[in-house]
Design a protein around this motif. Sequence first.
Motif, PDB file in Angstrom:
ATOM      1  N   HIS A 129       0.712  -1.082  -0.117  1.00 49.08           N
ATOM      2  CA  HIS A 129      -0.031  -0.091  -0.206  1.00 49.08           C
ATOM      3  C   HIS A 129       0.920   1.376   0.096  1.00 49.08           C
ATOM      4  O   HIS A 129       0.398   2.278  -0.781  1.00 49.08           O
ATOM      5  N   SER A 130       1.957   1.212   0.657  1.00 43.50           N
ATOM      6  CA  SER A 130       2.739   2.421   0.828  1.00 43.50           C
ATOM      7  C   SER A 130       3.512   2.539  -0.353  1.00 43.50           C
ATOM      8  O   SER A 130       3.743   3.733  -0.921  1.00 43.50           O
ATOM      9  N   CYS A 181       4.007   5.919  -5.393  1.00 43.19           N
ATOM     10  CA  CYS A 181       3.829   5.809  -6.859  1.00 43.19           C
ATOM     11  C   CYS A 181       2.831   6.871  -7.491  1.00 43.19           C
ATOM     12  O   CYS A 181       3.169   7.658  -8.424  1.00 43.19           O
ATOM     13  N   ASP A 182       1.822   6.771  -6.829  1.00 41.27           N
ATOM     14  CA  ASP A 182       0.625   7.755  -7.122  1.00 41.27           C
ATOM     15  C   ASP A 182       0.936   9.285  -6.701  1.00 41.27           C
ATOM     16  O   ASP A 182       0.842   9.922  -7.651  1.00 41.27           O
ATOM     17  N   HIS A 183       1.552   9.515  -5.761  1.00 41.57           N
ATOM     18  CA  HIS A 183       1.873  10.827  -5.460  1.00 41.57           C
ATOM     19  C   HIS A 183       2.955  11.449  -6.238  1.00 41.57           C
ATOM     20  O   HIS A 183       2.907  12.552  -6.701  1.00 41.57           O
ATOM     21  N   LEU A 184       3.943  10.443  -6.705  1.00 44.57           N
ATOM     22  CA  LEU A 184       5.067  11.075  -7.656  1.00 44.57           C
ATOM     23  C   LEU A 184       4.932  10.821  -8.850  1.00 44.57           C
ATOM     24  O   LEU A 184       5.532  11.417  -9.784  1.00 44.57           O
ATOM     25  N   VAL A 225       8.327   2.994  -8.778  1.00 47.57           N
ATOM     26  CA  VAL A 225       9.042   2.650  -7.163  1.00 47.57           C
ATOM     27  C   VAL A 225       9.246   1.285  -7.325  1.00 47.57           C
ATOM     28  O   VAL A 225       8.585   0.316  -7.728  1.00 47.57           O
ATOM     29  N   THR A 226       9.994   0.902  -6.343  1.00 46.82           N
ATOM     30  CA  THR A 226      10.451  -0.837  -6.301  1.00 46.82           C
ATOM     31  C   THR A 226      10.815  -0.767  -4.854  1.00 46.82           C
ATOM     32  O   THR A 226      11.343  -0.003  -4.044  1.00 46.82           O
ATOM     33  N   LEU A 227      10.823  -2.010  -4.490  1.00 50.26           N
ATOM     34  CA  LEU A 227      11.319  -2.628  -3.077  1.00 50.26           C
ATOM     35  C   LEU A 227      12.219  -3.681  -3.451  1.00 50.26           C
ATOM     36  O   LEU A 227      11.846  -4.911  -4.297  1.00 50.26           O
ATOM     37  N   SER A 228      13.372  -3.479  -2.733  1.00 56.20           N
ATOM     38  CA  SER A 228      14.530  -4.526  -3.121  1.00 56.20           C
ATOM     39  C   SER A 228      15.009  -5.218  -1.789  1.00 56.20           C
ATOM     40  O   SER A 228      15.022  -4.387  -0.671  1.00 56.20           O
ATOM     41  N   CYS A 229      15.804  -6.146  -1.854  1.00 59.25           N
ATOM     42  CA  CYS A 229      16.670  -6.693  -0.921  1.00 59.25           C
ATOM     43  C   CYS A 229      17.688  -7.333  -1.388  1.00 59.25           C
ATOM     44  O   CYS A 229      17.955  -7.350  -2.362  1.00 59.25           O
ATOM     45  N   CYS A 270       7.285   7.317   3.163  1.00 59.59           N
ATOM     46  CA  CYS A 270       7.163   5.917   2.823  1.00 59.59           C
ATOM     47  C   CYS A 270       7.813   5.113   3.878  1.00 59.59           C
ATOM     48  O   CYS A 270       7.405   4.044   4.214  1.00 59.59           O
ATOM     49  N   LYS A 271       9.197   5.349   4.123  1.00 61.21           N
ATOM     50  CA  LYS A 271       9.937   4.584   5.084  1.00 61.21           C
ATOM     51  C   LYS A 271       9.231   4.626   6.429  1.00 61.21           C
ATOM     52  O   LYS A 271       9.191   3.548   7.145  1.00 61.21           O
TER      53      LYS A 271
END
Length: 260
Positions: free
Chosen positions: A98-99, A104-107, A111-115, A246-247
């Motif tokens: 959700h975050s 993404c909607d705001h900017l 956007v990506t999430l990584s490990c 977001c963090k």
Amino acid sequence: MSEEKDSAADEGRAGGIQVIARASAIMRALGAQPQGMSLAAIALAVELPRSTVQRIIGALEVEALVEAIRPGSGYRLGPALGQLIHQAHSDIISLARHSLEELCDHLQETVTLSCIRGRQTHVIDRVVAETELRVVIPMGHSLPMHATADGKALLSTLDDPTIAEWIGTTPAQLTPATRDLPALLADMKEVRRSGMAEDQEEHTAGISAISILIPTLMGPHAVSVVAPTSRFKARKGEFREALEVCKAQISSQAGSAPTK
């Protein structure tokens, strides 16, 4: 009689905590040496008697948290740990989704999430912007850590000697902007201070990114905003502020691990 029972229960709890702490130390030592370690080497690393290490290793082996490489050749982390990590990553995806969508909607940027996976940065989730000129990062894509914003953010959780070992003395020069090892290590002080890292056309010409480190209880992760360089330069301050929000959102859901 009741006091004696309470004392015995307290001693039992203390003993259980000590065993967990010792098992954790052993697993961390094995995690730092993926090629495996002998019992003697493990005992030296964790400063415990070999007999104690052998007893704990035996219990961990039953649960597949460690495994023998081959008879007489030492031990390494086992397959059950990989399964737990996979489940943890699945959880972080559901918690962070959700975050990521809000970011993404705001900017209106991807956007990506990584490990970290296999000494590379691994994209485990993404939200692609619905704009005419956009960046599409493939799901499950693994990228070199030295040339990506999320990779550098994740590398900041390691010490400099480990970074040098992982990256090597001559990391691949992917574009004219790709950092060499001395420049990368020089950058790490600021990345560790701010918790953010940038990639200004270091991986792909025309594409830049900024990433924020999120040290969750499920391990370190990074959220990135990826954009064409022209928009990146004009909006970098806005990207930084949005990543901080977001963090905070993800940390409140996934738990925040202490930073070193």
